[in-house]
Design a protein around this motif. Structure first.
Motif, PDB file in Angstrom:
ATOM      1  N   ALA A 345      -3.662 -62.784   0.146  1.00  0.00           N
ATOM      2  CA  ALA A 345      -2.491 -61.928  -0.069  1.00  0.00           C
ATOM      3  C   ALA A 345      -2.204 -61.086   1.166  1.00  0.00           C
ATOM      4  O   ALA A 345      -1.050 -60.913   1.575  1.00  0.00           O
ATOM      5  CB  ALA A 345      -2.714 -61.026  -1.284  1.00  0.00           C
ATOM      6  N   ARG A 348      -0.647 -63.380   3.779  1.00  0.00           N
ATOM      7  CA  ARG A 348       0.774 -63.678   3.554  1.00  0.00           C
ATOM      8  C   ARG A 348       1.649 -62.500   3.984  1.00  0.00           C
ATOM      9  O   ARG A 348       2.724 -62.677   4.555  1.00  0.00           O
ATOM     10  CB  ARG A 348       1.005 -64.019   2.078  1.00  0.00           C
ATOM     11  CG  ARG A 348       0.538 -65.419   1.700  1.00  0.00           C
ATOM     12  CD  ARG A 348       1.128 -65.833   0.361  1.00  0.00           C
ATOM     13  NE  ARG A 348       0.602 -65.003  -0.736  1.00  0.00           N
ATOM     14  CZ  ARG A 348      -0.451 -65.322  -1.477  1.00  0.00           C
ATOM     15  NH1 ARG A 348      -1.083 -66.465  -1.250  1.00  0.00           N
ATOM     16  NH2 ARG A 348      -0.856 -64.535  -2.440  1.00  0.00           N
ATOM     17  N   ALA A 349       1.178 -61.294   3.708  1.00  0.00           N
ATOM     18  CA  ALA A 349       1.935 -60.109   4.135  1.00  0.00           C
ATOM     19  C   ALA A 349       2.002 -60.028   5.660  1.00  0.00           C
ATOM     20  O   ALA A 349       3.041 -59.685   6.239  1.00  0.00           O
ATOM     21  CB  ALA A 349       1.287 -58.852   3.564  1.00  0.00           C
ATOM     22  N   MET A 366       9.202 -59.377   1.129  1.00  0.00           N
ATOM     23  CA  MET A 366       7.772 -59.088   1.115  1.00  0.00           C
ATOM     24  C   MET A 366       7.183 -59.276  -0.283  1.00  0.00           C
ATOM     25  O   MET A 366       6.146 -59.930  -0.457  1.00  0.00           O
ATOM     26  CB  MET A 366       7.525 -57.662   1.620  1.00  0.00           C
ATOM     27  CG  MET A 366       6.065 -57.226   1.577  1.00  0.00           C
ATOM     28  SD  MET A 366       4.983 -58.233   2.630  1.00  0.00           S
ATOM     29  CE  MET A 366       5.482 -57.628   4.247  1.00  0.00           C
ATOM     30  N   ILE A 367       7.854 -58.734  -1.313  1.00  0.00           N
ATOM     31  CA  ILE A 367       7.342 -58.855  -2.689  1.00  0.00           C
ATOM     32  C   ILE A 367       7.408 -60.303  -3.159  1.00  0.00           C
ATOM     33  O   ILE A 367       6.473 -60.814  -3.779  1.00  0.00           O
ATOM     34  CB  ILE A 367       8.132 -57.923  -3.633  1.00  0.00           C
ATOM     35  CG1 ILE A 367       7.856 -56.455  -3.265  1.00  0.00           C
ATOM     36  CG2 ILE A 367       7.774 -58.196  -5.091  1.00  0.00           C
ATOM     37  CD1 ILE A 367       8.648 -55.453  -4.083  1.00  0.00           C
ATOM     38  N   ASN A 369       7.249 -62.982  -1.368  1.00  0.00           N
ATOM     39  CA  ASN A 369       6.205 -63.735  -0.688  1.00  0.00           C
ATOM     40  C   ASN A 369       4.842 -63.441  -1.302  1.00  0.00           C
ATOM     41  O   ASN A 369       4.016 -64.339  -1.475  1.00  0.00           O
ATOM     42  CB  ASN A 369       6.215 -63.389   0.804  1.00  0.00           C
ATOM     43  CG  ASN A 369       5.305 -64.274   1.617  1.00  0.00           C
ATOM     44  OD1 ASN A 369       4.131 -63.991   1.751  1.00  0.00           O
ATOM     45  ND2 ASN A 369       5.862 -65.347   2.167  1.00  0.00           N
ATOM     46  N   ALA A 370       4.602 -62.154  -1.638  1.00  0.00           N
ATOM     47  CA  ALA A 370       3.306 -61.761  -2.197  1.00  0.00           C
ATOM     48  C   ALA A 370       3.073 -62.373  -3.573  1.00  0.00           C
ATOM     49  O   ALA A 370       1.929 -62.659  -3.967  1.00  0.00           O
ATOM     50  CB  ALA A 370       3.207 -60.240  -2.282  1.00  0.00           C
ATOM     51  N   ALA A 396       4.688 -51.897   3.858  1.00  0.00           N
ATOM     52  CA  ALA A 396       4.813 -53.285   3.406  1.00  0.00           C
ATOM     53  C   ALA A 396       3.453 -53.864   3.020  1.00  0.00           C
ATOM     54  O   ALA A 396       3.314 -54.521   1.969  1.00  0.00           O
ATOM     55  CB  ALA A 396       5.459 -54.128   4.496  1.00  0.00           C
ATOM     56  N   ALA A 400       2.405 -54.926  -0.772  1.00  0.00           N
ATOM     57  CA  ALA A 400       2.092 -56.340  -0.988  1.00  0.00           C
ATOM     58  C   ALA A 400       0.736 -56.483  -1.687  1.00  0.00           C
ATOM     59  O   ALA A 400       0.579 -57.290  -2.622  1.00  0.00           O
ATOM     60  CB  ALA A 400       2.095 -57.085   0.339  1.00  0.00           C
ATOM     61  N   MET A 403       1.132 -55.381  -5.312  1.00  0.00           N
ATOM     62  CA  MET A 403       1.793 -56.411  -6.122  1.00  0.00           C
ATOM     63  C   MET A 403       0.808 -57.528  -6.479  1.00  0.00           C
ATOM     64  O   MET A 403       0.811 -58.062  -7.597  1.00  0.00           O
ATOM     65  CB  MET A 403       2.987 -56.998  -5.359  1.00  0.00           C
ATOM     66  CG  MET A 403       4.152 -56.040  -5.133  1.00  0.00           C
ATOM     67  SD  MET A 403       4.955 -55.473  -6.659  1.00  0.00           S
ATOM     68  CE  MET A 403       4.246 -53.815  -6.799  1.00  0.00           C
ATOM     69  N   HIS A 404      -0.031 -57.900  -5.526  1.00  0.00           N
ATOM     70  CA  HIS A 404      -1.014 -58.951  -5.778  1.00  0.00           C
ATOM     71  C   HIS A 404      -1.981 -58.533  -6.892  1.00  0.00           C
ATOM     72  O   HIS A 404      -2.297 -59.342  -7.789  1.00  0.00           O
ATOM     73  CB  HIS A 404      -1.789 -59.253  -4.492  1.00  0.00           C
ATOM     74  CG  HIS A 404      -2.942 -60.182  -4.701  1.00  0.00           C
ATOM     75  ND1 HIS A 404      -2.794 -61.546  -4.794  1.00  0.00           N
ATOM     76  CD2 HIS A 404      -4.282 -59.938  -4.856  1.00  0.00           C
ATOM     77  CE1 HIS A 404      -3.970 -62.111  -4.976  1.00  0.00           C
ATOM     78  NE2 HIS A 404      -4.888 -61.153  -5.017  1.00  0.00           N
TER      79      HIS A 404
END
Length: 501
Positions: A345, A348-349, A366-367, A369-370, A396, A400, A403-404
């Motif tokens: 995660a 990816r960020a 960003m979200i 993608n996460a 960011a 991220a 969110m993960h």
């Protein structure tokens, strides 16, 4: 040794000197020419001949309507291989290649007028072939006893060497000027102790904002450089005769007379130019505007420093992920899976930020993608909405990771653990620049608050609000988990804030 001649036994006594031409005059058969026997020559004719023989300057006299030629030793050198055949010849025939020119000379001179030519170009056959020559020519009438023009006297000074040298110099100067103007570097020539501009090329004009400085002293033309020490440096070069060079030198210049100072960086050399006597007369200025190079180098160093900082932060984040994860797991397999997913995660960020040159990122991107790995096939289980917003790199990364963790928990226990569950993520910004993000789960199994607090919970409830100078709340509603993050726009934009919300 013969007795001193008298006019009765030496009609050439008036010549007054010996020499090649004088001997030619003595030996020449003048009776075959319109001048007749020497004994019958007029006093003005004799006097004129005597005068021209004494002169070191090439002089020729053209006597009578025919322009019979009589000249001195200096003219014989000028005449080249035409000498001595020119002697006593008619000028129009003697210099047949310029007969028209000499015809005009005779007409003007015998009319009592003068002529003067400077660097007159003519084509003469003095060496058996035509050659271009240049001469200064002065023609004046010679008067007889009655005061009437009887001939023309010509002073002839050849200027061919000078004219050709000047022409070569002009061509060389033009060539140098062409090279000077086309040079990719800036150049200027300064003269005298006050360093007056005598030449500058387009690149130098560009450097100083195309100001008109021609003919001005540098202190008057570019007054802003005085306090920066450049005039003093020129004085040093002019007095010592030693060149001076600088690399990436900072200089502040005005591009308009009343405009602001512009920062430039230049590589340059001040090269003294000496006269034949060895004294410094000029200073040649040559260099390159390396402002963009210096800025690029500074930016590169800034990026390197920033990269070092981010690498350290990333390593610290990974260390924290590993440490905190190991505290809350029971098996190696569980630890490995949790650590891998969290580092992925984070990776990816990083990818999103790298694509944006670490200048920030679009929050929606960003979200999205996460959470991409948590979307369910065949349906849109995660809905993301909110105004377009660019967040800073630090914010960011923090959001991220949060969110993960929320998605991981939703897959295990919440809305994403069922085929019909949904997650709604929405953010807003109010009039006071307060940022609010809400994670809402719908359609999952009933959830209850756990007494056990793992890494994910600590991340979203403690680490995230601390990193973003805000506050976070997690509530367990009948419809599912609701997470709320509240902070300021300064915090999500990575601008320093005075205090938390």
């Amino acid at each position: 040794m013969p007795d001193i001649a008298t006019e009765e036994n030496d009609p050439f006594q008036f010549l007054g000197r010996d020499g090649e031409v004088a001997r030619i005059i003595r030996a020449f058969d003048w009776s075959s020419t319109p001048l007749g026997k020497v004994e019958d020559w007029s006093a003005p004719l004799r006097t004129a001949i005597a005068l021209l023989l004494q002169s070191p300057v090439p002089i020729v006299m053209l006597w009578g309507e025919d322009g019979v030629m009589i000249y001195n030793d200096a003219y014989s050198v000028f005449a080249g291989h035409r000498h001595p055949a020119l002697f006593g010849s008619n000028v129009r025939e003697g210099w047949a290649e310029i007969a028209d020119f000499n015809d005009n000379v005779m007409k003007v001179g015998l009319a009592g007028k003068t002529l003067a030519y400077r660097d007159q170009e003519l084509t003469l056959h003095r060496k058996g072939y035509p050659e271009q020559v240049w001469m200064d020519l002065d023609y004046s009438p010679v008067l007889d006893e009655a005061g009437k023009p009887a001939g023309v006297i010509a002073i002839v000074v050849e200027t061919t060497e000078r004219v050709l040298a000047e022409r070569r110099n002009r061509q060389e100067f033009q060539r140098l000027q062409s090279l000077f103007s086309q040079a990719p570097t800036f150049m200027a020539m300064l003269t005298g102790p006050r360093h007056r501009f005598v030449m500058l090329n387009p690149e130098y004009r560009k450097l100083i904002g195309n100001r008109e400085v021609d003919g001005q002293d540098i202190a008057d033309a570019l007054p802003e450089v005085i306090e920066q020490g450049f005039v003093k440096l020129l004085d040093q070069v002019f007095q010592s005769g030693e060149p001076v060079s600088r690399t990436a030198q900072r200089v502040m210049l005005r591009w308009t007379d009343d405009g602001p100072l512009e920062e430039r960086h230049v590589d340059f050399v001040y090269q003294p130019i000496r006269s034949d006597s060895g004294t410094v007369e000029h200073i040649f200025v040559q260099g390159s505007d390396v402002t963009e190079r210096v800025r690029a180098e500074n930016h590169q160093q800034l990026l390197i420093n920033e990269l070092n900082h981010r690498v350290k932060n990333t390593l610290a984040s990974i260390q924290s992920i590993v440490t905190q994860t190991l505290r809350g797991v029971q098996t190696k397999e569980e630890a490995s899976k949790a650590i891998s997913s969290r580092i992925l995660a984070l990776s990816r960020a990083h990818n999103v930020l790298t694509n944006e040159n670490w200048d920030g990122a679009d929050l929606h991107t960003m979200i999205e993608n996460a959470l991409d790995a948590f979307q369910q096939a065949g349906r849109e289980a995660i809905n993301i909405t909110g105004p377009k917003l660019r967040v800073g790199p630090h914010a960011a990364l923090s959001m991220a990771l949060a969110m993960h963790e929320l998605a991981t928990n939703a897959v295990k226990y919440g809305a994403l653990s069922t085929p019909d569950g949904l997650v709604d993520i929405e953010w807003s910004i109010d009039a006071d620049d307060i940022f609010r993000l809400v994670w809402t789960e719908i359609g999952g199994p009933a959830v209850t608050k756990s007494d056990r607090q793992g890494f994910g919970s600590r991340l979203i409830l403690q680490v995230l609000p601390r990193e973003l100078q805000g506050k976070a709340e997690l509530s367990y509603e009948p419809t599912g988990v609701v997470f709320t993050l509240t902070t300021t726009m300064d915090a999500v934009s990575d601008r320093p804030v005075a205090s938390g919300v």
